[in-house]
Write a protein that holds these residues in place. Structure first.
Motif, short mmCIF file in Angstrom:
data_model
loop_
_atom_site.label_atom_id
_atom_site.label_comp_id
_atom_site.label_asym_id
_atom_site.label_seq_id
_atom_site.Cartn_x
_atom_site.Cartn_y
_atom_site.Cartn_z
N GLU A 182 0.81 -1.14 -0.09
CA GLU A 182 0.04 -0.06 -0.01
C GLU A 182 1.03 1.34 0.01
O GLU A 182 0.42 2.35 0.36
N SER A 183 2.17 1.17 -0.40
CA SER A 183 2.89 2.09 -0.24
C SER A 183 2.55 3.35 -1.29
O SER A 183 2.87 4.63 -0.92
N THR A 184 2.07 3.02 -2.31
CA THR A 184 1.63 4.04 -3.28
C THR A 184 0.61 5.26 -2.61
O THR A 184 0.44 6.12 -3.00
N VAL A 185 -0.32 4.66 -1.72
CA VAL A 185 -1.22 5.42 -0.96
C VAL A 185 -0.95 5.96 0.38
O VAL A 185 -1.02 7.16 0.59
N THR A 186 -0.26 5.29 1.22
CA THR A 186 0.12 5.45 2.59
C THR A 186 1.46 5.65 2.74
O THR A 186 1.77 6.45 3.84
N GLY A 187 2.55 5.43 1.72
CA GLY A 187 3.64 5.69 2.21
C GLY A 187 4.53 4.55 2.97
O GLY A 187 5.69 4.54 3.33
N GLU A 188 3.66 3.55 3.44
CA GLU A 188 4.24 2.59 4.39
C GLU A 188 4.89 1.41 3.36
O GLU A 188 4.11 1.08 2.48
N SER A 189 6.08 1.19 3.41
CA SER A 189 6.95 0.45 2.64
C SER A 189 6.67 -1.13 3.09
O SER A 189 6.88 -1.99 2.12
N VAL A 190 6.24 -1.41 3.87
CA VAL A 190 6.08 -2.84 4.58
C VAL A 190 4.64 -3.24 3.84
O VAL A 190 3.70 -2.74 4.48
N PRO A 191 4.57 -4.27 3.43
CA PRO A 191 3.22 -4.90 2.97
C PRO A 191 2.35 -5.25 3.92
O PRO A 191 2.88 -5.76 5.27
N VAL A 192 1.29 -4.95 3.85
CA VAL A 192 0.03 -5.32 4.94
C VAL A 192 -0.83 -6.62 4.55
O VAL A 192 -1.25 -6.83 3.38
N SER A 193 -0.67 -7.24 5.68
CA SER A 193 -1.31 -8.68 5.50
C SER A 193 -2.99 -8.38 5.56
O SER A 193 -3.46 -7.83 6.06
N LYS A 194 -3.67 -9.32 4.45
CA LYS A 194 -5.04 -9.12 4.27
C LYS A 194 -5.54 -10.50 4.27
O LYS A 194 -5.23 -11.40 3.67
N THR A 195 -6.61 -10.68 5.21
CA THR A 195 -7.42 -11.79 5.25
C THR A 195 -9.01 -11.53 5.08
O THR A 195 -9.15 -10.36 5.01
N PRO A 196 -9.80 -12.39 4.83
CA PRO A 196 -11.26 -12.04 4.69
C PRO A 196 -11.73 -11.09 5.82
O PRO A 196 -11.36 -11.28 7.04
N GLY A 197 -12.52 -10.16 5.27
CA GLY A 197 -13.04 -9.21 6.13
C GLY A 197 -12.34 -7.93 6.14
O GLY A 197 -12.65 -6.79 6.64
N ASP A 198 -11.02 -7.94 5.80
CA ASP A 198 -10.16 -6.69 5.81
C ASP A 198 -10.42 -5.86 4.58
O ASP A 198 -10.85 -6.32 3.53
N GLU A 199 -10.42 -4.49 4.49
CA GLU A 199 -10.40 -3.72 3.48
C GLU A 199 -9.34 -3.63 2.96
O GLU A 199 -8.11 -3.41 3.20
N VAL A 200 -9.43 -3.16 1.25
CA VAL A 200 -8.22 -3.03 0.53
C VAL A 200 -8.40 -1.77 -0.20
O VAL A 200 -9.59 -1.48 -0.30
N ILE A 201 -7.44 -1.42 -0.69
CA ILE A 201 -7.62 0.18 -1.35
C ILE A 201 -7.33 0.04 -2.93
O ILE A 201 -6.24 -0.81 -3.21
N GLY A 202 -7.98 0.58 -3.66
CA GLY A 202 -7.72 0.41 -5.34
C GLY A 202 -6.52 0.82 -5.42
O GLY A 202 -6.04 1.89 -4.84
N SER A 203 -5.65 0.39 -6.53
CA SER A 203 -4.30 0.72 -7.15
C SER A 203 -3.32 0.15 -6.25
O SER A 203 -2.03 0.42 -6.53
N THR A 204 -3.51 -0.46 -5.08
CA THR A 204 -2.51 -0.88 -4.50
C THR A 204 -2.18 -2.48 -5.27
O THR A 204 -2.97 -2.94 -5.88
N ILE A 205 -1.06 -2.97 -4.57
CA ILE A 205 -0.51 -4.32 -5.28
C ILE A 205 -0.47 -5.56 -4.39
O ILE A 205 0.07 -5.53 -3.48
N ASN A 206 -1.13 -6.51 -4.97
CA ASN A 206 -1.34 -7.66 -4.34
C ASN A 206 0.07 -8.30 -4.66
O ASN A 206 0.37 -8.77 -5.68
#
Length: 392
Positions: free
Chosen positions: A352-376
């Motif tokens: 999510e670095s393109t949106v939040t600036g956070e360089s560490v990838p964020v873990s996503k599981t069912p129920g979590d929100e994701v942001i458009g244009s971020t990279i899986n």
């Protein structure tokens, strides 16, 4: 009393019309309300001091029907403070058929929901102009998009404020020199006349240029605020401070107050510094807009839509513009998440670095929100779209 016609979708019989009419009639301030299912509309007579179109639209929705409304976003190039936003909201809110308006001076825009059968964007733009502000008008047929028109208006505003600032610096520097000579050296360094003209009149000439050229916008905006909108804003304060210093200095120069000092430098410097601030603000908004456009350029162009038919899932690639809220999207490792959504299946880490600036990838599981244009980055995700288009 005012009369308002509201388009209503979903009415199919006389009972529907009665339900809508009763719902509108129950709103405080409504004198009478009738609905016609054949014409898909309701006519309301109401007291504008007791209720407003937003309450009428809400009543229709609460009754289970959908009022016919439209939304538009109007760019406004010269809002500078919260008071400006409130003035625009009052002006646009006073247009017949406007349901809701939200003006944001930081974003240079106003978002308006209105009854499409009652008013249109042109009337909204006229209301903004009548309030003393400059809307980015939808000229229609010029081939430019809304974003292009707003960018052109913002670029023109930056150039305009830059030129005014440069002129302010040119006329203020000599005044600053006269002030420094008077305060620091007792008026012994600079001559008492310039080309045979006393320095007091030279200062008057320089300050007059600042008043006419730089001050014109502030005085015009002050007039609109006080006379048209019956409110005071930042421009009124600036005009008051600058004109007071200039007027007092003119009186002193004419000898009405022989012992009074000259403050032409103050009158000019007030306008110059405020204009400089306006230029820096316009430039920073332009840079923020450019950064946002760069971010939007990272948006995926297509999405993989997952459809279930008799227990069998099928995938189809569609343009991003065709994705609707509720669609389920398949996102494989390395792909961009097409739009804002919620993970319904799969686990992965998302960059999510393109949106939040956070360089560490964020873990996503069912129920979590994701942001458009971020990279899986890792696993396969199935995402249900929650916001699409301009609402992401």
């Amino acid at each position: 009393m005012e009369r308002l016609t509201v388009g209503v979708g979903g009415m199919t019989c006389a009972n529907c019309a009665t339900t809508v009419g009763d719902a509108l009639a129950s709103v405080a301030g409504v004198e009478s309300a009738t609905a016609n299912f054949a014409a898909d509309e309701a006519t309301v007579e109401y007291d504008p001091t007791a209720t407003e179109p937003a309450a009428l639209v809400a009543a229709v929705r609460e009754a289970g029907y959908e009022p016919v409304t439209a939304e538009t976003t109007v760019g406004i190039t010269d809002m500078t403070c919260t008071n400006c936003s409130q003035t625009v909201e009052r002006a646009v809110g006073g247009v017949d058929g406007v349901v809701q308006v939200d003006a944001n001076f930081a974003a240079d825009e106003a978002r308006v929901e209105y009854l499409a059968d009652t008013t249109d964007r042109a009337r909204i733009e006229d209301a903004i102009a009548d309030a003393g502000y400059t809307p980015v008008r939808d000229e229609g047929g010029d081939g430019d998009s809304e974003a292009d028109r707003r960018e052109a208006a913002r670029t023109a505003e930056i150039r305009h404020q830059r030129n005014l600032t440069l002129l302010g610096v040119v006329v203020s520097l000599p005044l600053l020199a006269f002030m420094a000579d008077h305060l620091l050296f007792g008026g012994t360094v600079l001559p008492e006349t310039v080309a045979g003209v006393e320095t007091g009149w030279v200062q008057f000439g320089l300050a007059s240029v600042a008043q006419i050229v730089l001050g014109r916008e502030f005085y015009a905006n002050s007039y609109d605020a006080l006379v048209k909108n019956r409110t005071a804003n930042m421009d009124v304060l600036i005009a008051l401070g600058s004109s007071t210093a200039f007027g007092y200095s003119v009186v002193a120069l004419l000898g009405v107050l022989p012992e009074a000092g000259l403050y032409f430098d103050t009158a000019a410097l007030i306008l110059t510094f405020i204009t400089l601030g306006n230029y820096l603000e316009a430039r920073s908004k332009g840079q923020a807009s450019e950064a946002l456009r760069s971010l939007l350029a990272l948006e995926a162009e297509t999405a993989t839509v997952v459809e279930a038919d008799d227990g069998t899932e099928t995938e189809s690639e569609v343009p991003l513009a065709n994705v609707a809220v509720g669609d389920r999207l398949r996102v494989r490792p390395g792909e961009k998440i097409p739009t804002d959504g919620e993970v319904v299946a799969g686990e992965s880490a998302v960059d999510e670095s393109t949106v939040t600036g956070e360089s560490v990838p964020v873990s996503k599981t069912p129920g979590d929100e994701v942001i458009g244009s971020t990279i899986n980055e890792q696993g396969v995700l199935t995402v249900e779209a929650t916001r699409v288009g301009e609402k992401t």
